[in-house]
Design a protein around this motif. Structure first.
Motif, PDB file in Angstrom:
ATOM      1  N   THR A  85       0.855  -1.185   0.000  1.00  0.00           N
ATOM      2  CA  THR A  85       0.000   0.000   0.000  1.00  0.00           C
ATOM      3  C   THR A  85       0.887   1.229   0.000  1.00  0.00           C
ATOM      4  OG1 THR A  85      -1.614   1.274   1.327  1.00  0.00           O
ATOM      5  CG2 THR A  85      -0.160  -0.193   2.535  1.00  0.00           C
ATOM      6  N   ALA A  88       1.573   5.944   3.741  1.00  0.00           N
ATOM      7  CA  ALA A  88       0.811   6.597   4.815  1.00  0.00           C
ATOM      8  C   ALA A  88       0.027   5.609   5.676  1.00  0.00           C
ATOM      9  CB  ALA A  88      -0.144   7.630   4.233  1.00  0.00           C
ATOM     10  N   THR A  89      -0.433   4.506   5.094  1.00  0.00           N
ATOM     11  CA  THR A  89      -1.222   3.535   5.847  1.00  0.00           C
ATOM     12  C   THR A  89      -0.431   3.050   7.065  1.00  0.00           C
ATOM     13  OG1 THR A  89      -1.950   2.791   3.652  1.00  0.00           O
ATOM     14  CG2 THR A  89      -2.760   1.564   5.550  1.00  0.00           C
ATOM     15  N   VAL A 131      -6.992  -1.714   3.097  1.00  0.00           N
ATOM     16  CA  VAL A 131      -6.805  -0.679   2.075  1.00  0.00           C
ATOM     17  C   VAL A 131      -7.562  -1.120   0.828  1.00  0.00           C
ATOM     18  CG1 VAL A 131      -5.109   0.569   0.682  1.00  0.00           C
ATOM     19  CG2 VAL A 131      -4.509  -0.198   2.989  1.00  0.00           C
ATOM     20  N   GLN A 160      -8.070   5.586  -2.215  1.00  0.00           N
ATOM     21  CA  GLN A 160      -8.108   5.376  -3.672  1.00  0.00           C
ATOM     22  C   GLN A 160      -9.473   4.896  -4.136  1.00  0.00           C
ATOM     23  OE1 GLN A 160      -4.918   2.666  -4.743  1.00  0.00           O
ATOM     24  NE2 GLN A 160      -3.370   3.876  -3.690  1.00  0.00           N
ATOM     25  N   SER A 187      -8.925  10.519   0.509  1.00  0.00           N
ATOM     26  CA  SER A 187      -7.914  11.498   0.102  1.00  0.00           C
ATOM     27  C   SER A 187      -8.398  12.207  -1.150  1.00  0.00           C
ATOM     28  CB  SER A 187      -6.593  10.787  -0.199  1.00  0.00           C
ATOM     29  OG  SER A 187      -5.721  11.663  -0.910  1.00  0.00           O
ATOM     30  N   ALA A 200      -5.845  17.511   0.475  1.00  0.00           N
ATOM     31  CA  ALA A 200      -7.114  17.545   1.210  1.00  0.00           C
ATOM     32  C   ALA A 200      -7.531  16.110   1.494  1.00  0.00           C
ATOM     33  CB  ALA A 200      -8.205  18.251   0.403  1.00  0.00           C
ATOM     34  N   TYR A 321       3.461  -0.630  -5.880  1.00  0.00           N
ATOM     35  CA  TYR A 321       4.510   0.095  -5.183  1.00  0.00           C
ATOM     36  C   TYR A 321       5.797  -0.686  -5.336  1.00  0.00           C
ATOM     37  CZ  TYR A 321       0.613   2.743  -3.509  1.00  0.00           C
ATOM     38  OH  TYR A 321      -0.510   3.519  -3.487  1.00  0.00           O
TER      39      TYR A 321
HETATM   40  C1  PLP Z   1      -3.215   8.755  -1.432  1.00  0.00           C
HETATM   41  C2  PLP Z   1      -3.217   7.728  -0.353  1.00  0.00           C
HETATM   42  C3  PLP Z   1      -3.136   8.054   1.020  1.00  0.00           C
HETATM   43  C4  PLP Z   1      -2.786   9.394   1.539  1.00  0.00           C
HETATM   44  O1  PLP Z   1      -3.429  10.446   1.046  1.00  0.00           O
HETATM   45  P1  PLP Z   1      -2.739  11.908   1.018  1.00  0.00           P
HETATM   46  O2  PLP Z   1      -3.960  12.753   0.789  1.00  0.00           O
HETATM   47  O3  PLP Z   1      -1.795  11.915  -0.122  1.00  0.00           O
HETATM   48  O4  PLP Z   1      -2.105  12.159   2.317  1.00  0.00           O
HETATM   49  C5  PLP Z   1      -3.273   7.044   1.951  1.00  0.00           C
HETATM   50  N1  PLP Z   1      -3.449   5.770   1.585  1.00  0.00           N
HETATM   51  C6  PLP Z   1      -3.508   5.401   0.288  1.00  0.00           C
HETATM   52  C7  PLP Z   1      -3.713   3.974  -0.042  1.00  0.00           C
HETATM   53  C8  PLP Z   1      -3.372   6.369  -0.718  1.00  0.00           C
HETATM   54  O5  PLP Z   1      -3.408   5.985  -1.994  1.00  0.00           O
END
Ligand code: PLP
Length: 378
Positions: A85, A88-89, A131, A160, A187, A200, A321
């Motif tokens: 993923t 950020a997750t 996710v 997503q 997101s 945002a 990824y």
């Molecule tokens: C884009 C994304 C995020 C984070 O979003 P941001 O708005 O870029 O901080 C988190 N998890 C997944 C799976 C993403 O694709």
């Protein structure tokens, strides 16, 4: 011919007048922090996701962080999530002092494998973060059952997957991404199906108490102003971004439809490579899910060579990824090793995202497919 991986300029020119008129209103009002447009967007997105509440925040990453904070997850707690993923997750889990515990993915959907979760649950486990990768919901049925049985929170990373549906059928729509767990994180990063002009994000939920807590946490936990019940952060969705998103929301269904159409066409045109090229795989949709195709990701063993070939022919691609999260340097203290999550590791060597934005022309798509076929004919 040149085909960019992603192109926002065409989209902007189609709505430029509307965006500028809406922004002009914001400039006249000068209400930049939590203005009326933020509330309007929150209502719009909650309704779209089928939840009672939603809270606009500064990014999808902050949506994850604030969700974990609101659930009281912190130091020493364990949170289960897939290693395949966006960073950020797992980053959000680490950032609040909790421990990311990875569970390998399903080889077809590349989403977390719900049947491998139970063996990773310990007395310290507090939550699961499925996710909905590339725009298709994770297999939430069995996952929610485990969560219920083990009393775990579920935070959906639906960054997503805005508008994706789990298990729709002829008689009823499916459950929407973000609606199934305790909290859903969205997101509006520019490349998502609904993209802002900057960062945002949003959290959706049916839980009034959690919604209220997150509303406070996004403004340093203060209520009333300057009196602090919790230590929060500053993470609000800008009025300017909300205004742009409200305009773009009117086109979301249409744009998602255009993505789905292009995904179907890739499927039809690339079909004949399936039997002839060993290991060549197209994205699969489980249970007739409503897949919103934020990305169209094929899998090929010779991924790097194919990517180079397409680059030479002017075609943009990307890799989501390239390194499974359990192998990231920043997580070395978690003591994972190569081989721990073979399906995720293999995916990271084979995935290739092709251009799928709504404005991709038929000619461009034909060219991409032709070049892929030319690569295999050499
Ligand atoms: C884009 C994304 C995020 C984070 O979003 P941001 O708005 O870029 O901080 C988190 N998890 C997944 C799976 C993403 O694709």
């Amino acid at each position: 011919m040149r085909v960019p991986f992603f192109d926002l300029k065409a989209q902007f020119s189609s709505i430029e007048g509307e965006i500028k008129a809406a922004l002009d209103q914001v400039f006249q009002n000068q209400q930049f922090i939590l203005g009326p447009e933020v509330e309007a967007l929150e209502r719009t997105i909650a309704q779209y996701c089928g939840t009672k509440y939603s809270i606009g925040v500064a990014s999808g990453s902050d949506a994850l962080l604030l969700s974990l904070m609101a659930l009281g997850i912190g130091s020493g707690d364990e949170v289960i999530l897939p290693p395949f993923t966006f960073f950020a997750t797992a980053g959000s889990v680490s950032r609040i002092g909790a421990i990311p515990v990875f569970v390998d993915i399903d080889p077809d959907t590349l989403n977390i494998d719900p049947f491998k979760i139970e063996e990773k649950i310990t007395p310290k486990t507090k939550a699961i973060i499925p996710v909905h990768l590339f725009g298709q919901c994770a297999d939430m049925g069995p996952l929610l059952e485990i969560a219920r049985a083990k009393n775990l929170f579920v935070i959906e990373d639906a960054a997503q997957a805005l508008g994706a549906e789990y298990k729709p059928n002829l008689h009823a729509p499916g459950r929407r991404a973000g609606q199934m767990g305790d909290l859903g994180c969205l997101s509006f990063y520019p490349t998502k199906n609904l993209g802002a002009f900057g960062d945002a994000g949003m959290i959706v939920t049916d839980d009034r108490q959690l919604a209220e807590k997150i509303r406070l946490l996004r403004t340093h936990g203060s209520q009333p102003k300057y009196f602090h019940k919790w230590v929060g952060i500053n993470s609000r969705l800008d009025t300017i971004q909300a205004t742009i998103l409200l305009v773009k929301f009117r086109y979301l269904e249409k744009w998602t439809g255009e993505r789905q159409k292009r995904a179907r066409r890739y499927g039809e045109l690339l079909q004949d490579l399936l039997p002839s090229v060993p290991g060549f795989r197209l994205p699969t949709t489980q249970y007739q899910n409503r897949h919103i195709f934020n990305q169209y990701v094929i899998r090929v063993p010779e991924r790097n060579r194919l990517r180079e070939f397409l680059t030479e022919h002017g075609i943009g691609t990307d890799i989501y990824y390239p390194l499974s999260l359990h192998l990231q340097e920043c997580f070395s203290s978690l003591k994972y090793h190569r081989g721990d999550f073979p399906i995720s590791e293999k995916a990271s060597e084979e995935v290739l995202a092709l251009p799928i934005f709504p404005e991709l022309t038929e000619d461009q798509q034909t060219y991409i497919v032709d070049r892929i076929k030319a690569f295999y004919k050499r």
